[in-house]
Write a protein that holds these residues in place. Sequence first.
Motif, PDB file in Angstrom:
ATOM      1  N   GLN A  56       0.853  -1.185   0.000  1.00  0.00           N
ATOM      2  CA  GLN A  56       0.000   0.000   0.000  1.00  0.00           C
ATOM      3  C   GLN A  56       0.888   1.234   0.000  1.00  0.00           C
ATOM      4  N   VAL A  57       0.594   2.172  -0.893  1.00  0.00           N
ATOM      5  CA  VAL A  57       1.298   3.455  -0.936  1.00  0.00           C
ATOM      6  C   VAL A  57       0.267   4.560  -0.737  1.00  0.00           C
ATOM      7  N   GLN A  58       0.504   5.401   0.243  1.00  0.00           N
ATOM      8  CA  GLN A  58      -0.396   6.521   0.507  1.00  0.00           C
ATOM      9  C   GLN A  58       0.387   7.817   0.360  1.00  0.00           C
ATOM     10  N   SER A  59      -0.110   8.715  -0.483  1.00  0.00           N
ATOM     11  CA  SER A  59       0.558   9.996  -0.729  1.00  0.00           C
ATOM     12  C   SER A  59      -0.314  11.134  -0.223  1.00  0.00           C
ATOM     13  N   ILE A  60       0.306  12.017   0.563  1.00  0.00           N
ATOM     14  CA  ILE A  60      -0.378  13.176   1.128  1.00  0.00           C
ATOM     15  C   ILE A  60       0.358  14.424   0.652  1.00  0.00           C
ATOM     16  N   TYR A  61      -0.391  15.417   0.172  1.00  0.00           N
ATOM     17  CA  TYR A  61       0.200  16.609  -0.429  1.00  0.00           C
ATOM     18  C   TYR A  61      -0.216  17.863   0.338  1.00  0.00           C
ATOM     19  N   SER A  62       0.647  18.867   0.292  1.00  0.00           N
ATOM     20  CA  SER A  62       0.296  20.178   0.828  1.00  0.00           C
ATOM     21  C   SER A  62      -0.388  20.994  -0.267  1.00  0.00           C
ATOM     22  N   GLY A  63      -0.846  22.172   0.091  1.00  0.00           N
ATOM     23  CA  GLY A  63      -1.426  23.069  -0.907  1.00  0.00           C
ATOM     24  C   GLY A  63      -2.798  22.669  -1.389  1.00  0.00           C
ATOM     25  N   GLY A  64      -3.498  21.842  -0.630  1.00  0.00           N
ATOM     26  CA  GLY A  64      -4.844  21.470  -1.011  1.00  0.00           C
ATOM     27  C   GLY A  64      -4.935  20.449  -2.127  1.00  0.00           C
ATOM     28  N   ILE A  65      -3.825  19.821  -2.496  1.00  0.00           N
ATOM     29  CA  ILE A  65      -3.823  18.803  -3.547  1.00  0.00           C
ATOM     30  C   ILE A  65      -4.413  17.506  -3.000  1.00  0.00           C
ATOM     31  N   LEU A  84      14.928 -18.885 -13.286  1.00  0.00           N
ATOM     32  CA  LEU A  84      13.892 -18.005 -13.806  1.00  0.00           C
ATOM     33  C   LEU A  84      12.914 -17.668 -12.689  1.00  0.00           C
ATOM     34  N   THR A  85      12.501 -16.417 -12.660  1.00  0.00           N
ATOM     35  CA  THR A  85      11.504 -15.963 -11.701  1.00  0.00           C
ATOM     36  C   THR A  85      10.459 -15.147 -12.449  1.00  0.00           C
ATOM     37  N   PHE A  86       9.191 -15.509 -12.258  1.00  0.00           N
ATOM     38  CA  PHE A  86       8.087 -14.826 -12.936  1.00  0.00           C
ATOM     39  C   PHE A  86       7.242 -14.091 -11.895  1.00  0.00           C
ATOM     40  N   ILE A  87       6.856 -12.856 -12.236  1.00  0.00           N
ATOM     41  CA  ILE A  87       6.079 -12.034 -11.307  1.00  0.00           C
ATOM     42  C   ILE A  87       4.901 -11.417 -12.054  1.00  0.00           C
ATOM     43  N   GLY A  88       3.737 -11.518 -11.457  1.00  0.00           N
ATOM     44  CA  GLY A  88       2.551 -10.837 -11.954  1.00  0.00           C
ATOM     45  C   GLY A  88       2.022  -9.903 -10.885  1.00  0.00           C
ATOM     46  N   ARG A  89       1.545  -8.735 -11.282  1.00  0.00           N
ATOM     47  CA  ARG A  89       1.099  -7.756 -10.287  1.00  0.00           C
ATOM     48  C   ARG A  89      -0.136  -7.009 -10.802  1.00  0.00           C
ATOM     49  N   VAL A  90      -1.082  -6.791  -9.908  1.00  0.00           N
ATOM     50  CA  VAL A  90      -2.259  -5.974 -10.199  1.00  0.00           C
ATOM     51  C   VAL A  90      -2.214  -4.764  -9.279  1.00  0.00           C
ATOM     52  N   ASN A  91      -2.356  -3.565  -9.848  1.00  0.00           N
ATOM     53  CA  ASN A  91      -2.256  -2.324  -9.091  1.00  0.00           C
ATOM     54  C   ASN A  91      -3.559  -1.537  -9.209  1.00  0.00           C
ATOM     55  N   LEU A  92      -4.050  -1.060  -8.090  1.00  0.00           N
ATOM     56  CA  LEU A  92      -5.255  -0.236  -8.055  1.00  0.00           C
ATOM     57  C   LEU A  92      -4.905   1.115  -7.447  1.00  0.00           C
ATOM     58  N   LYS A  93      -5.108   2.179  -8.217  1.00  0.00           N
ATOM     59  CA  LYS A  93      -4.811   3.533  -7.740  1.00  0.00           C
ATOM     60  C   LYS A  93      -6.116   4.321  -7.640  1.00  0.00           C
ATOM     61  N   SER A  94      -6.229   5.135  -6.607  1.00  0.00           N
ATOM     62  CA  SER A  94      -7.432   5.952  -6.426  1.00  0.00           C
ATOM     63  C   SER A  94      -7.057   7.370  -6.032  1.00  0.00           C
ATOM     64  N   ARG A  95      -7.850   8.299  -6.557  1.00  0.00           N
ATOM     65  CA  ARG A  95      -7.668   9.716  -6.248  1.00  0.00           C
ATOM     66  C   ARG A  95      -9.012  10.409  -6.423  1.00  0.00           C
ATOM     67  N   VAL A  96      -9.457  11.068  -5.378  1.00  0.00           N
ATOM     68  CA  VAL A  96     -10.796  11.668  -5.344  1.00  0.00           C
ATOM     69  C   VAL A  96     -11.805  10.546  -5.636  1.00  0.00           C
ATOM     70  N   TYR A 275       4.893   3.834   2.479  1.00  0.00           N
ATOM     71  CA  TYR A 275       4.877   2.536   1.801  1.00  0.00           C
ATOM     72  C   TYR A 275       4.804   1.437   2.853  1.00  0.00           C
ATOM     73  N   LEU A 276       3.839   0.539   2.704  1.00  0.00           N
ATOM     74  CA  LEU A 276       3.701  -0.619   3.588  1.00  0.00           C
ATOM     75  C   LEU A 276       3.632  -1.875   2.730  1.00  0.00           C
ATOM     76  N   THR A 277       4.396  -2.917   3.094  1.00  0.00           N
ATOM     77  CA  THR A 277       4.435  -4.141   2.301  1.00  0.00           C
ATOM     78  C   THR A 277       4.426  -5.367   3.207  1.00  0.00           C
TER      79      THR A 277
END
Length: 282
Positions: A56-65, A84-96, A275-277
């Motif tokens: 989980q990644v959480q971003s906090i901004y100044s300036g009212g962003i 060999l190493t295979f990696i699959g990843r699904v990412n979900l991003k949200s804003r407003v 960042y939390l993992t």
Amino acid sequence: MEQLWKKKSVTFLAIIFSGFIFAQNHSDSIKIKQSVIKENPTDSLKAPLNQVGLSQVQSIYSGGISTMSTTSLHYMRKTKNQKLTFIGRVNLKSRVEITSLKYDVEVYAKHGKNHYSFIGASVSDQKLFPNYELFYSFYTNLGKGWELETGTKFLAAENFDLVTPILGITKETDHNRISLRNFISFSQGNTYYSNMLQWRNFFNEKRDNFSVVTGFGNAPDSRNIDLAQDFITNKTFFAGLGYEKNFKPFKISATSVYNKNQYSTGRTFNQYDIYLTLMYDF
């Protein structure tokens, strides 16, 4: 003047506090890479071949962003010979009220004892992520704990395209690892430079570690790219603290990163990334 000093002091303490409480950088891929290439050969037959992870990644901004968050779920599978190493990843991003999905596929391939490659591709729904990404890096063991990375990345977004050669160098000892990665991005006829320096200190046989990361510029392989029109032109300085704890079969890590951003228009704003993992080997 006194109020300004108090404000800066509170900001600085907040950065340190969040770093130790939530205790890298920018990326789960660095942790995954280490699990791929640092297996003890004598234990290779016993080593887990599968891993699932949640970050989980959480971003906090100044300036009212508006704040932004990214949740990622990955699955890693190694072949029995560990080559060999295979990696699959699904990412979900949200804003407003906007949510966006991105899918990653990555492969690590060992070439003998002194070389390995990393190749990957990503595609998204183009809302909050780059449209697609392609990247390749080749790693060479130079001996005496030194490792060289040479690679390139292509990133396509609605507002810009980037072609980025990558050059990195890593020095590792029994208890420390220092990495410097340099990026030169070419976009719409302009050139932009960014880098990242990370120091990781290991303090027990389980490889628990404390890390410090710093750098400037907008690295194109960050998992938290903000697709603003002037993303690549922003002047950015960042610094962070992290902690990783291993209690097999689990691994947890947390990092807090402070970013000082300056738009090309001269406007500045602060950004705080957490960042939390959590990873599980089986």
